[in-house]
Scaffold this active site. Structure first.
Site, PDB file in Angstrom:
ATOM      1  N   GLU A   1      -8.798  -0.734  -4.272  1.00  0.00           N
ATOM      2  CA  GLU A   1      -8.811   0.400  -5.200  1.00  0.00           C
ATOM      3  C   GLU A   1      -9.228   0.023  -6.612  1.00  0.00           C
ATOM      4  O   GLU A   1      -9.883   0.820  -7.301  1.00  0.00           O
ATOM      5  CB  GLU A   1      -7.451   1.113  -5.211  1.00  0.00           C
ATOM      6  CG  GLU A   1      -7.229   2.066  -4.051  1.00  0.00           C
ATOM      7  CD  GLU A   1      -6.949   1.382  -2.722  1.00  0.00           C
ATOM      8  OE1 GLU A   1      -6.666   0.173  -2.731  1.00  0.00           O
ATOM      9  OE2 GLU A   1      -7.008   2.039  -1.676  1.00  0.00           O
TER      10      GLU A   1
ATOM     11  N   HIS B   1       1.872   9.391   1.543  1.00  0.00           N
ATOM     12  CA  HIS B   1       0.661  10.172   1.807  1.00  0.00           C
ATOM     13  C   HIS B   1       0.850  11.626   1.382  1.00  0.00           C
ATOM     14  O   HIS B   1       0.290  12.533   2.003  1.00  0.00           O
ATOM     15  CB  HIS B   1       0.284  10.110   3.295  1.00  0.00           C
ATOM     16  CG  HIS B   1      -0.211   8.777   3.754  1.00  0.00           C
ATOM     17  ND1 HIS B   1       0.620   7.732   4.007  1.00  0.00           N
ATOM     18  CD2 HIS B   1      -1.468   8.314   3.988  1.00  0.00           C
ATOM     19  CE1 HIS B   1      -0.091   6.676   4.402  1.00  0.00           C
ATOM     20  NE2 HIS B   1      -1.359   6.997   4.387  1.00  0.00           N
TER      21      HIS B   1
HETATM   22  C1  LIG Z   1      -3.825  -0.037  -0.662  1.00  0.00           C
HETATM   23  C2  LIG Z   1      -4.285   0.854   0.438  1.00  0.00           C
HETATM   24  N1  LIG Z   1      -5.453   1.496   0.344  1.00  0.00           N
HETATM   25  C3  LIG Z   1      -5.872   2.324   1.315  1.00  0.00           C
HETATM   26  C4  LIG Z   1      -5.131   2.539   2.434  1.00  0.00           C
HETATM   27  C5  LIG Z   1      -5.628   3.507   3.523  1.00  0.00           C
HETATM   28  N2  LIG Z   1      -5.758   2.792   4.788  1.00  0.00           N
HETATM   29  C6  LIG Z   1      -4.810   2.872   5.750  1.00  0.00           C
HETATM   30  S1  LIG Z   1      -5.078   1.774   7.005  1.00  0.00           S
HETATM   31  C7  LIG Z   1      -6.535   1.267   6.300  1.00  0.00           C
HETATM   32  C8  LIG Z   1      -7.314   0.174   6.942  1.00  0.00           C
HETATM   33  C9  LIG Z   1      -6.480  -1.036   7.089  1.00  0.00           C
HETATM   34  O1  LIG Z   1      -7.215  -2.062   7.665  1.00  0.00           O
HETATM   35  P1  LIG Z   1      -6.549  -3.430   8.033  1.00  0.00           P
HETATM   36  O2  LIG Z   1      -5.851  -4.015   6.870  1.00  0.00           O
HETATM   37  O3  LIG Z   1      -7.611  -4.247   8.652  1.00  0.00           O
HETATM   38  O4  LIG Z   1      -5.429  -3.064   9.106  1.00  0.00           O
HETATM   39  P2  LIG Z   1      -5.641  -2.439  10.549  1.00  0.00           P
HETATM   40  O5  LIG Z   1      -5.332  -0.994  10.414  1.00  0.00           O
HETATM   41  O6  LIG Z   1      -7.036  -2.710  10.977  1.00  0.00           O
HETATM   42  O7  LIG Z   1      -4.648  -3.148  11.392  1.00  0.00           O
HETATM   43  C10 LIG Z   1      -6.777   1.933   5.110  1.00  0.00           C
HETATM   44  C11 LIG Z   1      -7.958   1.734   4.262  1.00  0.00           C
HETATM   45  C12 LIG Z   1      -3.897   1.871   2.500  1.00  0.00           C
HETATM   46  N3  LIG Z   1      -3.059   2.030   3.525  1.00  0.00           N
HETATM   47  N4  LIG Z   1      -3.496   1.052   1.503  1.00  0.00           N
END
Ligand SMILES: Cc1ncc(C[n+]2csc(CCOP(=O)(O)OP(=O)(O)O)c2C)c(N)n1
Ligand SMILES: Cc1ncc(C[n+]2csc(CCOP(=O)(O)OP(=O)(O)O)c2C)c(N)n1
Ligand SMILES: [Mg+2]
Ligand SMILES: [Mg+2]
Lengths: 327, 372, 327, 372
Positions: free
Chosen positions: A60, A127
């Site tokens: 962000e 959220h």
């Molecule tokens: C700081 C933050 N920004 C945006 C989000 C929105 N978001 C939820 S899950 C996700 C992707 C997460 O990817 P990863 O860390 O690879 O975990 P995965 O879901 O693939 O296990 C995003 C961008 C968030 N949860 N936290």
């Protein structure tokens, strides 16, 4: 022309602005290939290409900071927070970088930070944010919250064309609400930032509100007319910074009673500032205590019964309005 | 590389000017004439001047608090700098902000803030714009060893590497972040090794050897300008004074300090230039005279400048409506653009020297000075 | 016992708590070897060792997040922001991690985030912050602001012993102010969080204020007594979250006029919330408009004439108080 | 390594339980009984279960949103998990929060939040406490490839490396962050290479091979427990379903998905166990029966559990006054401590299974199960 949802209105605004002005571009998580978590930018990647529809890493500060840098260059970036809650992770860029830039340097920072805000969608504590209070308190950034599809489009266009950082809070509960579908003008239009609008006229009381609460307030006003014979004016603030003082004062001067309704938590919400303005400027006009209906001072809860208890709604507005009317 | 005689003297001039500006600022501080704290960068001159000298006309810098050398090379007006320290009403920030928190985006300088590390995402935004606008220009972003440990550093370097943004990230590792020595800041020998985390080239160089800096920056720029993405360069130098003038820095071991004082970049370069017969007593005296004249002029100008008008305290919060030029495109300086002039005052921006009878070197160095 | 400054009082509080309770520790930038940018923790490293006085990298999210983790473990960390302005870089940890933890999980997070706040020290836009508004609006974190050496010590002890996140805002203009030197009790004491204190009694008007503005308000009250024959009550809020509603309402019920003074910017400052509370709860008691004296809605400026124009002071308070008194 | 037959069956049991819990959660979601979105981790089981199995009794986990496997191994109650998904009033968050945002610090589990990456600084605080309290325990912090690009990741790994904190940072690289593939997230091949930036050991391992995970985690833990500081381990796996159940994930190339589905960690482990004669039709049926019983019980329990009382909507904002125990020290569970019980309810915490007639395996595995 067909009727469009609030979400489609947002989408149209961005698309049209990107077509109109090559300085406009969009960056954020999953805005490209996926078209955004809520599909606001579905099809954009195909139309505008990956340089203007930028899928970013989950970063962000980089998203908002990049927007600042590009805005300094005269671009008009739109930085999407996947949910507006995540703005807390890029907070410093807004507070210390973007908001003070013009004031310090004379160099404008025309940028929009936008994202789905608000509750009622079972999003729970991370959220469902209504983050406006941090920002209407911050000099140098504008804050707008559309309540209708027309405003969603017009305010977003105004925000994109504004030469300052604008926080555009779209309420995700309204995204696909069928009642909000409306036909939009075929021609280009903007809704000016800083202008409130009377959604319903009345002389017995003014409700000051914005966002999703406009619709709860309108329902309450309707009920008050039908059941209590009260003519309640509903003023949709639309812009929280700058506030439309003129419209606010004008309405309350006429009705002499004011009820403030917001979804954000009570303490330090915009209702506090409105009450302060009114109690200072319209002291002699008030015929009853300035009353606030807002979420309690608690984080946003997840379980439906808690969420329902938490959010202001027609019922709570009615109770407060009747008490105030009886004053 | 192949810097010519004149180029080398130019480098030397800017190193001397930087030092002299800071020395004078310190004097003003001791006289109680500076508003707030003073942060200088004695010892950084080879890094800041050397790196900035390698930029082309339309390249950008995103400097930090110790980057006066970069500023001066890129055309920031000494008058503007002194007006900042003295918080004059006609400073680039109109007395709103202090220090080197100034810039002029039309001349390729982004203003910084106190929150260190936060300028790096901004550099990404500038780089993104260059990419979108298909330019061959690049960004040089300077910052300290401390800033390399902030979240924004990581987010910016990562994003820049994914997007292949044209940015040279330049760490000025001066051994300390305030009182905190490198070994309490990170657990590696060379911060340039962090390049591995982003799949970009990384290099560590002696930051007190201006010729070494110039060569390393040239390599980094070559990579970056070719479209292959960012590069990370660590210049090892030392903060031979306190963090600010209020800091006695008695946490710095005496021997360590003595060692680094011996490596003073200006003396070293002077020795080299003399040995090469480039610097002579004559042109040295000339340069010193010019430096003194520039500094004197800046101080005099600042001292004669008005204080800000307190009646304006609530002003300038929002930029006015109107068209915005994309910086660097033809016609961008047309005054009908809101960002072409300082709309706070209705006057031209004042960060960059543009007085016709300017005392010091031209505000931009010839395109890619090192490339002969 | 000798008289101590506000700064020494802070230092004493931390040292005594660290001696009393091995769960208490301090972390932040330059707090160890250097003893802190303002020397609050001078000598601590020697007394408590590097495991309890931790020099950190320049990493505000790591500092505050580590405090949260340690607090979950039952420790009582004190996270220092070198200047409180830098809290914006660790914002999410406070908003989403610390403040919601007990509410979500039942597990307390006993931690203090503290740092030099406030202006009047020629710090400019990035070293003069009054960040309270972001946090009194946030459920789950307490916010305290001491105005005297006695309170500085007692409130900090209370904050350290509190089982919740507490934002402790020390005003750096007061750090070494000679007038604030006072002798402190030899024995251990706390100043309870959530309790305001009457600094000066009066029945013509109440000034609600806190922090450095307490002293400006007291000066103004003195002048008003001498020159205007007005008895002005000065209530030092001390705690902005939770507010001492009882003390506030009690005072204003007696004086019927209220002037709010704060250094933070006007819009959305605590004055807004106070005005809202009073205009709702004490509508019938108010004999004049609720009046606010605050910084203008602009970032904090650097140059001395601007800083002087920006900050509320005796003069501005007098003007507002006289207008209100004449109402 | 040397895991015994029983240990391996235990690993298998937890992998199966994890999968079955998620399958059931998905069914509940499709039936409209889950509140909000559902995030599962099919394919992650070797990583989450394998890693957690290697922890000792007093070690900690700092899990993220796809770490049900870790949770279950470490004793999180399936009932608690189902109560979370159904937002029951007796869920560990009392219906305030959803998903796997639960934990019990007394049993070594820190609750996470949605903001990914932000748990890593919290892990540092737990590690710092272990260091201050001279413990030999360690922290296992799980997170995704996406989280590895956040500012807090960098600040946490750097701080941990300087302080030599006992933390295994475990990246579960499942190819995507939501719809964003690795190559739009970072510009390197292996995220474990980021270890270089912190001077700590880094290793990349096949995250779908539970035995490989176990061995790599064992190595990482050995390093970390010896006091040499943190380690970074990247387990490469794949998110074979959508980001959430609402995501059809049609951005994932079909062949890639098919390839990874073939590498299903449970099937692979099953094959191995069968080949080794450890898993037999008999004990497999027994395990399946036990798994089903646990899941059934959890769902039944959750469905019979009350909704939260709306009258409490403004409650529980602040913890009450009183003494706080340092977690893990003798007597810390004494109920006079404010953190010993759930003071919101006055009852014991409910995240960890502690029903006497517990259906599934004991809540903690024997100290360092792998060390024979
Ligand atoms: C700081 C933050 N920004 C945006 C989000 C929105 N978001 C939820 S899950 C996700 C992707 C997460 O990817 P990863 O860390 O690879 O975990 P995965 O879901 O693939 O296990 C995003 C961008 C968030 N949860 N936290
Ligand atoms: C985000 C942030 N946190 C804290 C500070 C306070 N601070 C000012 S300078 C400094 C040390 C900076 O060290 P470094 O980046 O190495 O730059 P140097 O001053 O050594 O050139 C600190 C901690 C800051 N400016 N920004
Ligand atoms: Mg440094
Ligand atoms: Mg992932």
């Amino acid at each position: 022309m067909s009727e469009v949802t609030y979400l489609e209105a947002i989408s149209q605004a961005i698309r049209e602005e990107m077509r109109r002005d090559e300085a406009v571009f969009l960056l954020g998580e999953d805005v490209g290939t996926y078209g955004g978590a809520f599909k606001v930018s579905a099809g954009f990647l195909e139309e505008f290409g990956p340089e203007r529809v930028i899928d970013t890493p989950m970063s962000e500060a980089a998203i908002i900071g990049s927007a600042v840098g590009a805005a300094l260059m005269g671009m008009r970036p739109i930085a999407e927070m996947q949910f507006i809650d995540f703005i807390a992770s890029g907070f410093d860029q807004i507070i210390n970088m973007a908001s003070k830039m013009y004031w310090r340097s004379g160099m404008p920072v025309p940028m929009v930070v936008r994202g789905p805000s608000g509750g009622g969608t079972k999003g729970g504590p991370f959220h469902s944010a209504s983050p406006e209070a941090w920002f209407f308190h911050t000099p140098g950034i504008k804050v707008v919250v559309p309540a209708t599809a027309y405003d969603a489009k017009g305010l977003l266009k105004a925000a994109i064309r504004d030469n300052n950082p604008v926080l555009y809070l779209e309420h995700k509960l309204l995204y696909r609400m069928p009642e909000l579908r409306e036909e939009l003008p075929a021609e280009d239009y903007v809704v000016p930032i800083g202008k409130a609008v009377v959604r319903r006229e009345g002389q017995d009381m003014t409700i000051l509100t914005y966002g999703a609460m406009v619709h709860q307030s309108l329902k309450a006003a309707q009920t008050l007319e039908e059941e209590d014979d009260l003519e309640v004016e509903v003023l949709d603030l639309r812009s929280l910074a700058p506030l439309d003082r003129e419209a606010i004062l004008e309405s309350v001067k006429r009705t002499n009673k004011v009820l403030i309704v917001h979804e954000d938590t009570l303490t330090g919400g915009i209702g506090a500032e409105l009450a302060a303005i009114l109690s200072e400027d319209l002291f002699e006009y008030l015929d009853g205590p300035i009353t606030r209906v807002a979420a309690p001072d608690a984080p946003f809860p997840y379980a439906p019964p808690l969420e329902a208890a938490y959010l202001p709604d027609e019922e709570k507005i009615l109770t407060a309005a009747r008490k105030l009317a009886a004053y | 590389m192949g810097l010519g005689r004149e180029d080398l003297l130019q480098v030397y001039y800017f190193m001397r000017l930087t030092r002299a500006m800071e020395d004078r600022t310190r004097t003003l501080f001791l006289q109680g004439r500076v508003v707030g704290g003073v942060y200088t960068a004695q010892g950084h001159e080879a890094t800041t001047v050397g790196a900035a000298m390698m930029l082309g006309k339309d390249d950008f810098i995103v400097p930090q608090h110790r980057d006066l050398g970069m500023h001066l090379v890129r055309g920031t007006s000494p008058r503007a700098v002194m007006c900042q320290w003295l918080a004059r009403g006609n400073s680039p920030t109109l007395g709103r902000d202090g220090q080197l928190h100034i810039g002029d985006i039309h001349h390729g300088i982004a203003p910084s803030i106190s929150m260190l590390g936060e300028s790096l995402p901004v550099a990404c935004g500038i780089g993104l714009t260059m990419k979108m606008r298909k330019r061959s220009t690049i960004v040089l972003a300077g910052f300290g060893d401390g800033a390399a440990n902030t979240g924004p550093f990581h987010e910016a370097l990562n994003f820049a590497s994914v997007q292949k943004l044209p940015i040279v990230f330049l760490i000025e590792n001066n051994g300390y972040a305030y009182s905190t020595p490198n070994n309490k800041e990170f657990a590696i020998e060379n911060l340039a090794d962090r390049a591995v985390a982003y799949g970009i080239p990384g290099e560590t160089v002696d930051g007190n050897d201006v010729l070494a800096v110039i060569e390393a920056v040239e390599r980094a720029i070559a990579h970056v300008r070719s479209g292959k993405g960012p590069a990370l360069l660590e210049c090892k130098t030392f903060r031979v004074r306190g963090h600010s003038e209020a800091d006695k820095a008695d946490y710095v071991p005496k021997e360590l300090l003595a060692e680094w004082l011996k490596k003073d970049p200006i003396q070293r370069f002077e020795r080299y230039l003399s040995e090469q017969g480039i610097l002579t007593p004559e042109n040295k005296a000339e340069i010193e005279q010019k430096v003194k004249a520039v500094v004197d002029d800046a101080v005099r100008f600042a001292e004669e400048s008005p204080a800000p008008d307190p009646a304006t305290v609530a002003d300038y919060i929002f930029a006015p409506d109107g068209p915005i030029a994309i910086v660097g495109e033809p016609g961008a300086s047309d005054s009908h653009y809101v960002n072409a002039i300082d709309t706070r005052t209705g006057e031209p921006f004042t960060t960059i020297s543009n007085a016709p009878a300017q005392l010091h070197a031209p505000k931009t160095v010839p395109e890619e000075v090192g490339r002969r």
